[in-house]
Design a protein around this motif. Sequence first.
Motif: not given
Lengths: 119, 119
Positions: A73-82
């Motif tokens: 899963r991708w990290s949440e919005e406006n967090a570093r994309p991880r």
Amino acid sequence: MAPTRTPSTPVDRELMRGAGPTAVLKLLERGEMYGYELVEAIDKRTDGILAMGQSTLYPLLYNMEAKGLLASRWSEENARPRKYYRLTAAGRKRLAADSLQWRAVAQAMGSLGVVYALS
Amino acid sequence: MAPTRTPSTPVDRELMRGAGPTAVLKLLERGEMYGYELVEAIDKRTDGILAMGQSTLYPLLYNMEAKGLLASRWSEENARPRKYYRLTAAGRKRLAADSLQWRAVAQAMGSLGVVYALS
DNA sequence: ACGCATACTATGCGTGACAAAGTATGCTGT
DNA sequence: ACAGCATACTTTGTCACGCATAGTATGCGT
């Protein structure tokens, strides 16, 4: 000051193909982690022995996900994309199987006298 | 009646690339052996765990000889044609190095909790 | 806002594992 | 003697992994 770590030379990964996937599965057993985090964790946890570069780990993750061993899963919005990976049921099963394989190999190497027997 | 051997399933050799060369080096440490003999010896000595087919072992031998780790000689005239392999000095050196690598890997796997620690 | 560490993606080469198929030799029983 | 089988070695082609290299993008510290 943190305790000094004297990293071992990484093993010839061509010699030890397959150690990577097992290490990844084992680390993800506890909970989800993202790629870059895994690169560093494997390095530290194995004292550099199983250290692998990004160009080895990332394709490995894609491959394992394609095989259904991992989910992401991708990290949440406006967090570093991880991209966070976690084990699937198949992944857990595979980890169990691979662990047995490693035990077997260690035993085989022991019976040849290459390494000492397991305790 | 000889003690019954219940052969283990061979490990996924793709998982454990590099176990083969080490096994060969270790077996040749004691003295020369020929290809077919090695195929069977590896099978028996590791209880089938590191068993490999001829199509895996022979190219491996050619490769190791090309690298200077092994040397070979053909059997005498009017004997069954067999190619006997023996370790070279480089081969012995490599065996020592590989053994260290295996120790390291076993240790790394131990520190991840995949296998138990070495005794 | 600039620069660097973080974080992920893509490409291409080298090499080992192995299945499959082929060839040749010598032992064993009748 | 010779047929049949186990022994013994060779070659070819495919697949997947390890990894170097290169490239892109985001966010944090100052």
